[in-house]
Design a protein around this motif. Structure first.
Motif, short mmCIF file in Angstrom:
data_model
loop_
_atom_site.label_atom_id
_atom_site.label_comp_id
_atom_site.label_asym_id
_atom_site.label_seq_id
_atom_site.Cartn_x
_atom_site.Cartn_y
_atom_site.Cartn_z
N HIS A 1 0.86 -1.19 0.00
CA HIS A 1 0.00 0.00 0.00
C HIS A 1 0.89 1.24 0.00
N ARG A 2 0.49 2.29 -0.73
CA ARG A 2 1.22 3.56 -0.71
C ARG A 2 0.23 4.69 -0.89
N ASN A 3 0.40 5.76 -0.08
CA ASN A 3 -0.35 6.99 -0.23
C ASN A 3 0.57 8.10 0.24
N ASP A 4 1.02 8.92 -0.67
CA ASP A 4 1.94 10.01 -0.38
C ASP A 4 3.20 9.42 0.26
N LYS A 5 3.56 9.85 1.45
CA LYS A 5 4.78 9.36 2.09
C LYS A 5 4.54 8.12 2.94
N PHE A 6 3.32 7.62 3.01
CA PHE A 6 2.98 6.47 3.84
C PHE A 6 2.93 5.21 2.98
N SER A 7 3.60 4.16 3.42
CA SER A 7 3.54 2.88 2.70
C SER A 7 3.52 1.75 3.71
N LYS A 8 3.00 0.59 3.27
CA LYS A 8 2.91 -0.58 4.12
C LYS A 8 3.58 -1.73 3.39
N HIS A 9 4.42 -2.50 4.11
CA HIS A 9 5.20 -3.58 3.51
C HIS A 9 4.99 -4.87 4.30
N SER A 10 5.07 -6.01 3.62
CA SER A 10 5.05 -7.29 4.31
C SER A 10 6.31 -8.04 3.95
N GLY A 11 6.76 -8.88 4.86
CA GLY A 11 8.00 -9.62 4.64
C GLY A 11 7.71 -11.07 4.29
N LEU A 12 8.21 -11.52 3.14
CA LEU A 12 8.00 -12.91 2.74
C LEU A 12 8.69 -13.87 3.69
N ALA A 13 9.88 -13.51 4.12
CA ALA A 13 10.66 -14.42 4.98
C ALA A 13 10.13 -14.44 6.41
N HIS A 14 9.29 -13.51 6.78
CA HIS A 14 8.81 -13.40 8.16
C HIS A 14 7.29 -13.32 8.15
N THR A 15 6.61 -14.43 8.04
CA THR A 15 5.15 -14.46 8.01
C THR A 15 4.59 -13.77 9.23
N GLY A 16 3.57 -12.95 9.00
CA GLY A 16 2.91 -12.29 10.11
C GLY A 16 3.51 -10.94 10.49
N ILE A 17 4.57 -10.54 9.83
CA ILE A 17 5.19 -9.25 10.14
C ILE A 17 4.64 -8.20 9.19
N SER A 18 4.27 -7.07 9.74
CA SER A 18 3.76 -5.96 8.96
C SER A 18 4.62 -4.73 9.25
N LEU A 19 5.08 -4.06 8.21
CA LEU A 19 5.87 -2.84 8.37
C LEU A 19 5.14 -1.67 7.75
N SER A 20 5.12 -0.55 8.43
CA SER A 20 4.63 0.70 7.87
C SER A 20 5.82 1.64 7.77
N LEU A 21 5.94 2.32 6.63
CA LEU A 21 7.08 3.21 6.38
C LEU A 21 6.55 4.61 6.11
N ILE A 22 7.14 5.60 6.76
CA ILE A 22 6.82 7.00 6.51
C ILE A 22 8.13 7.66 6.08
N CYS A 23 8.22 8.03 4.81
CA CYS A 23 9.47 8.58 4.30
C CYS A 23 9.18 9.51 3.13
N PRO A 24 9.64 10.76 3.16
CA PRO A 24 10.47 11.34 4.22
C PRO A 24 9.63 11.67 5.46
N ALA A 25 10.23 11.46 6.62
CA ALA A 25 9.55 11.71 7.89
C ALA A 25 9.95 13.09 8.42
N ASN A 26 8.93 13.87 8.84
CA ASN A 26 9.22 15.17 9.44
C ASN A 26 9.17 15.07 10.97
N ASP A 27 9.38 16.17 11.66
CA ASP A 27 9.41 16.16 13.12
C ASP A 27 8.09 15.65 13.72
N LEU A 28 6.95 15.99 13.11
CA LEU A 28 5.66 15.52 13.61
C LEU A 28 5.53 14.01 13.48
N ASP A 29 6.02 13.45 12.38
CA ASP A 29 5.98 12.00 12.19
C ASP A 29 6.83 11.30 13.25
N VAL A 30 8.02 11.83 13.50
CA VAL A 30 8.91 11.24 14.51
C VAL A 30 8.25 11.33 15.89
#
Length: 194
Positions: A64-93
């Motif tokens: 999934h991707r919308n602007d700077k927000f994306s969601k990733h899943s790992g094939l090698a690690h079933t059940g793991i969900s990653l959300s990525l915010i990049c570039p991240a600003n001070d409010l995101d941090v």
């Protein structure tokens, strides 16, 4: 993902989420940009987060991707969900860093003098994801309902399986509605129809 760990932002064993601040080189330059990574599973350790994101053997799929927000899943690690915010600003941090919390009674005066100026001071990039949904440029696959007053989408955190974890986000097309305090009598009928 080309990310390098900088520091741990938060580790919440209760919600099974961990977040970290990472950096990555901007393609074609010597500059770096910050990224917030949020991972969810059974209780995490800092070493696990670093290995998951920095490890070269992990193949991650962007779901999934919308602007700077994306969601990733790992094939090698079933059940793991990653959300990525990049570039991240001070409010995101700050959002993923533990904060001291307070209960505040927001009166109309506090809203007018404190909350509203804060909302108005947010840079356009901070709400770009909302406009991308409203304009149909993002999250079309998550669309639940759309009419002249609202766009309703499934939240990207839903695993797609357990309906008990499903919740939706209804966004007014009238962008002057930024909070409950902005609702007026004219909004009652569309809210009832929703």
């Amino acid at each position: 993902l080309g990310l390098r760990f900088e520091r741990l932002l938060g580790n919440d064993a209760e919600s099974h989420r961990i977040s970290g601040l990472f950096a990555r080189r901007v393609a074609g330059t010597s500059e770096t940009e910050r990224a917030v990574v949020v991972a969810a599973k059974a209780p995490w350790t800092e070493a696990e987060l670093r290995g998951l994101v920095e490890g070269s053997t992990n193949e991650l799929i962007e779901e999934h991707r919308n602007d700077k927000f994306s969601k990733h899943s790992g094939l090698a690690h079933t059940g793991i969900s990653l959300s990525l915010i990049c570039p991240a600003n001070d409010l995101d941090v700050a959002k993923y860093t533990p904060q001291e919390t307070f209960v505040v009674r927001e009166t109309p005066r506090v809203y007018r003098d404190v909350t509203l100026p804060y909302i108005q001071s947010l840079p356009a990039q901070q709400t770009a994801w909302v406009h991308a949904i409203l304009e149909g440029r993002a999250e079309a696959e998550a669309l639940v309902h759309e009419d002249s007053h609202f766009v309703v989408v499934r939240d990207s955190k839903w695993d797609g399986l357990d309906l008990r974890g499903l919740y939706v986000l209804a966004i007014f097309r009238d962008t002057s509605v930024r909070s409950v305090r902005d609702l007026r009598a004219k909004h009652a009928a569309p809210l009832k129809n929703l």
